[in-house]
Design an enzyme around this catalytic site. Sequence first.
Site, PDB file in Angstrom:
ATOM      1  N   CYS A 298      26.754  34.525  21.384  1.00 39.94           N
ATOM      2  CA  CYS A 298      26.519  35.708  20.528  1.00 39.94           C
ATOM      3  C   CYS A 298      27.831  36.386  20.129  1.00 39.94           C
ATOM      4  CB  CYS A 298      25.662  36.741  21.244  1.00 39.94           C
ATOM      5  SG  CYS A 298      24.197  36.085  21.992  1.00 39.94           S
TER       6      CYS A 298
ATOM      7  N   ALA B 140      23.305  31.211  28.873  1.00 40.46           N
ATOM      8  CA  ALA B 140      22.369  32.275  29.268  1.00 40.46           C
ATOM      9  C   ALA B 140      21.383  31.811  30.342  1.00 40.46           C
ATOM     10  CB  ALA B 140      21.613  32.760  28.032  1.00 40.46           C
TER      11      ALA B 140
ATOM     12  N   GLY C   6      24.030  22.942  32.037  1.00 37.54           N
ATOM     13  CA  GLY C   6      24.243  24.039  31.090  1.00 37.54           C
ATOM     14  C   GLY C   6      24.755  25.278  31.785  1.00 37.54           C
TER      15      GLY C   6
HETATM   16  C1  LIG Z   1      26.689  32.543  16.467  1.00 37.36           C
HETATM   17  C2  LIG Z   1      25.503  32.903  17.288  1.00 37.36           C
HETATM   18  C3  LIG Z   1      25.118  34.222  17.356  1.00 37.36           C
HETATM   19  C4  LIG Z   1      24.028  34.563  18.145  1.00 37.36           C
HETATM   20  N1  LIG Z   1      23.665  35.876  18.218  1.00 37.36           N
HETATM   21  C5  LIG Z   1      22.667  36.226  19.020  1.00 37.36           C
HETATM   22  C6  LIG Z   1      22.333  37.595  19.183  1.00 37.36           C
HETATM   23  O1  LIG Z   1      22.940  38.482  18.574  1.00 37.36           O
HETATM   24  N2  LIG Z   1      21.322  37.902  20.031  1.00 37.36           N
HETATM   25  C7  LIG Z   1      20.627  36.938  20.723  1.00 37.36           C
HETATM   26  O2  LIG Z   1      19.732  37.280  21.486  1.00 37.36           O
HETATM   27  N3  LIG Z   1      20.915  35.640  20.572  1.00 37.36           N
HETATM   28  C8  LIG Z   1      21.910  35.255  19.753  1.00 37.36           C
HETATM   29  N4  LIG Z   1      22.227  33.935  19.624  1.00 37.36           N
HETATM   30  C9  LIG Z   1      21.402  32.933  20.346  1.00 37.36           C
HETATM   31  C10 LIG Z   1      21.838  32.802  21.806  1.00 37.36           C
HETATM   32  O3  LIG Z   1      23.220  32.581  21.871  1.00 37.36           O
HETATM   33  C11 LIG Z   1      21.052  31.664  22.449  1.00 37.36           C
HETATM   34  O4  LIG Z   1      19.675  31.997  22.453  1.00 37.36           O
HETATM   35  C12 LIG Z   1      21.504  31.407  23.877  1.00 37.36           C
HETATM   36  O5  LIG Z   1      22.865  31.059  23.922  1.00 37.36           O
HETATM   37  C13 LIG Z   1      20.678  30.281  24.501  1.00 37.36           C
HETATM   38  O6  LIG Z   1      21.152  30.035  25.785  1.00 37.36           O
HETATM   39  P1  LIG Z   1      20.874  28.656  26.539  1.00 37.36           P
HETATM   40  O7  LIG Z   1      21.352  28.866  27.924  1.00 37.36           O
HETATM   41  O8  LIG Z   1      19.473  28.264  26.360  1.00 37.36           O
HETATM   42  O9  LIG Z   1      21.722  27.527  25.798  1.00 37.36           O
HETATM   43  P2  LIG Z   1      23.131  27.459  25.061  1.00 37.36           P
HETATM   44  O10 LIG Z   1      23.747  28.796  24.920  1.00 37.36           O
HETATM   45  O11 LIG Z   1      22.932  26.650  23.840  1.00 37.36           O
HETATM   46  O12 LIG Z   1      24.041  26.635  26.075  1.00 37.36           O
HETATM   47  C14 LIG Z   1      23.784  25.308  26.403  1.00 37.36           C
HETATM   48  C15 LIG Z   1      24.678  24.879  27.543  1.00 37.36           C
HETATM   49  O13 LIG Z   1      24.378  23.538  27.878  1.00 37.36           O
HETATM   50  C16 LIG Z   1      25.568  22.772  27.909  1.00 37.36           C
HETATM   51  N5  LIG Z   1      25.208  21.383  27.576  1.00 37.36           N
HETATM   52  C17 LIG Z   1      24.504  20.939  26.508  1.00 37.36           C
HETATM   53  N6  LIG Z   1      24.336  19.610  26.585  1.00 37.36           N
HETATM   54  C18 LIG Z   1      24.942  19.220  27.717  1.00 37.36           C
HETATM   55  C19 LIG Z   1      25.134  17.960  28.341  1.00 37.36           C
HETATM   56  N7  LIG Z   1      24.631  16.826  27.839  1.00 37.36           N
HETATM   57  N8  LIG Z   1      25.842  17.909  29.493  1.00 37.36           N
HETATM   58  C20 LIG Z   1      26.357  19.034  30.056  1.00 37.36           C
HETATM   59  N9  LIG Z   1      26.206  20.250  29.496  1.00 37.36           N
HETATM   60  C21 LIG Z   1      25.506  20.344  28.359  1.00 37.36           C
HETATM   61  C22 LIG Z   1      26.478  23.459  26.902  1.00 37.36           C
HETATM   62  O14 LIG Z   1      27.822  23.099  27.128  1.00 37.36           O
HETATM   63  C23 LIG Z   1      26.161  24.911  27.213  1.00 37.36           C
HETATM   64  O15 LIG Z   1      26.856  25.335  28.378  1.00 37.36           O
HETATM   65  C24 LIG Z   1      23.308  33.561  18.857  1.00 37.36           C
HETATM   66  C25 LIG Z   1      23.709  32.221  18.771  1.00 37.36           C
HETATM   67  C26 LIG Z   1      24.796  31.894  17.992  1.00 37.36           C
HETATM   68  C27 LIG Z   1      25.221  30.457  17.936  1.00 37.36           C
END
Ligand SMILES: Cc1cc2nc3c(=O)[nH]c(=O)nc-3n(C[C@H](O)[C@H](O)[C@H](O)COP(=O)(O)OP(=O)(O)OC[C@H]3O[C@@H](n4cnc5c(N)ncnc54)[C@H](O)[C@@H]3O)c2cc1C
Length: 413
Positions: free
Chosen positions: A41, A10, A7
């Site tokens: 976001c 964030a 991933g």
């Molecule tokens: C439209 C939208 C608006 C948002 N607005 C806000 C906001 O205003 N404020 C806020 O705090 N939060 C907001 N969020 C939520 C925030 O974006 C998420 O909490 C945050 O992105 C979570 O980060 P993460 O690293 O956990 O996972 P994610 O951002 O979901 O990223 C997951 C990563 O894992 C990778 N991945 C997944 N499966 C695999 C696999 N099998 N093999 C290789 N890679 C993989 C993906 O490609 C990606 O790089 C929003 C979300 C969305 C969708």
Amino acid sequence: MRHVIIGSSAAGIAAAAEIRKHQKDAVIVMISKDEHVHSRCMLHKYISHERDVKGLDFTEENFFENQKVDYIQNEVISVLEDEKCVLLRSGEQIPYDKLLIASGAGSFIPPIGDLRTADNVFGMRNLSDAQAIDKMADSAQNVLVIGAGLAGMDAAYAMLERGKKVTVLEMSHRILPVQLDAHSAEVYQRKFESKGTIFYLGRRLEKTISGTGGQICRVVLDTGENIDCDVIIVAAGVRPTIDFLDKSKVEAGRGILVDACLQTNIRDIYAAGDVTGLSGIWPNAVKQGTVAARNMCGIAEKYTDTFNEKNMMNFFGIVTLYLGQICTRKDEVVLTEEDRNVYRRVSIREGKVTGVLLQGDISNAGVWQYLIKNEIDISHIKKNIFQISYADFFSVKADGEYRWKCEGQNFKF
Ligand SMILES: Cc1cc2nc3c(=O)[nH]c(=O)nc-3n(C[C@H](O)[C@H](O)[C@H](O)COP(=O)(O)OP(=O)(O)OC[C@H]3O[C@@H](n4cnc5c(N)ncnc54)[C@H](O)[C@@H]3O)c2cc1C
């Protein structure tokens, strides 16, 4: 030491930077499906053409080179914990000493009618979703957004900016039901309506009607109402991305199960971010990534966060910040103040602030954040709570150092 991170969002990026801080010589490999690192976001800004792909990248310039992180754009299809490696879609196996799963979450498309198969229905999670929506929006006029949470309202806002006719369908009786209270939500709803958005609140989608070419052209609600649409954006919740763990021994429920140090039930495998189901917001994903990274480097640290929500939004220039818990419990006192375009709401339990919502003016946010984080008892404050300031809690010693006014209370900076 060889760290592998699944991933590049964030949690993953924060973890890579933190590992590098503590281990200058470690090998860090990041595997991600993403072609470009991007902030989820900001997707609405891509759809509204305010930002391009580069503008969505939230990492510092030359992040991967500077932090010596090897980026593999590929999909992990399995975690082989006995062999301590992950298997990629390409067939390659990538070995690890410590593994961080930061695979986030994916859009949940409800299994109603043709929602899961029609080619004019999109989630709102990845850059690829935004790119597909952007392309479709060129020819579409009627956009239906299902779900009036943050992602849904972001999508609605972007589509309004593209000059589309936007309709929002939401099961709850108000928009942004998790983030806002009724008053602050209505402020935004009225603004959206003044720009032409039509809301169907407290209703459910019951069936879809497809035209020729495999596209949904109309939906029918539980009330019998019909909505015509050219494009449907579904922002009706997310599910942790854990499908690649099907054959692994890593335990998951509504997310990957972790202990206080964010280690899974399998030694040397950690999880952070939305995939844990502990939170669904960016700052907490970053914090989890950072804490997991420290533990992966042998620095024992527990993940704690007093804020289960802490976020900001801005539609039509009206900014709203919320901290702590907005859904109030029965044993909480709620105080509100409204003054022209400014609205403030504070909930208090047993003398301590549990949640704050500031709309229109967030200038005193630092004080509220401080009070919540430090669980400070404010019951001795007799003045109007909305005029509270640091001066109510500190005095300054002769040498300039701050001193706590209320004896016997513990607090943290
Ligand atoms: C439209 C939208 C608006 C948002 N607005 C806000 C906001 O205003 N404020 C806020 O705090 N939060 C907001 N969020 C939520 C925030 O974006 C998420 O909490 C945050 O992105 C979570 O980060 P993460 O690293 O956990 O996972 P994610 O951002 O979901 O990223 C997951 C990563 O894992 C990778 N991945 C997944 N499966 C695999 C696999 N099998 N093999 C290789 N890679 C993989 C993906 O490609 C990606 O790089 C929003 C979300 C969305 C969708």
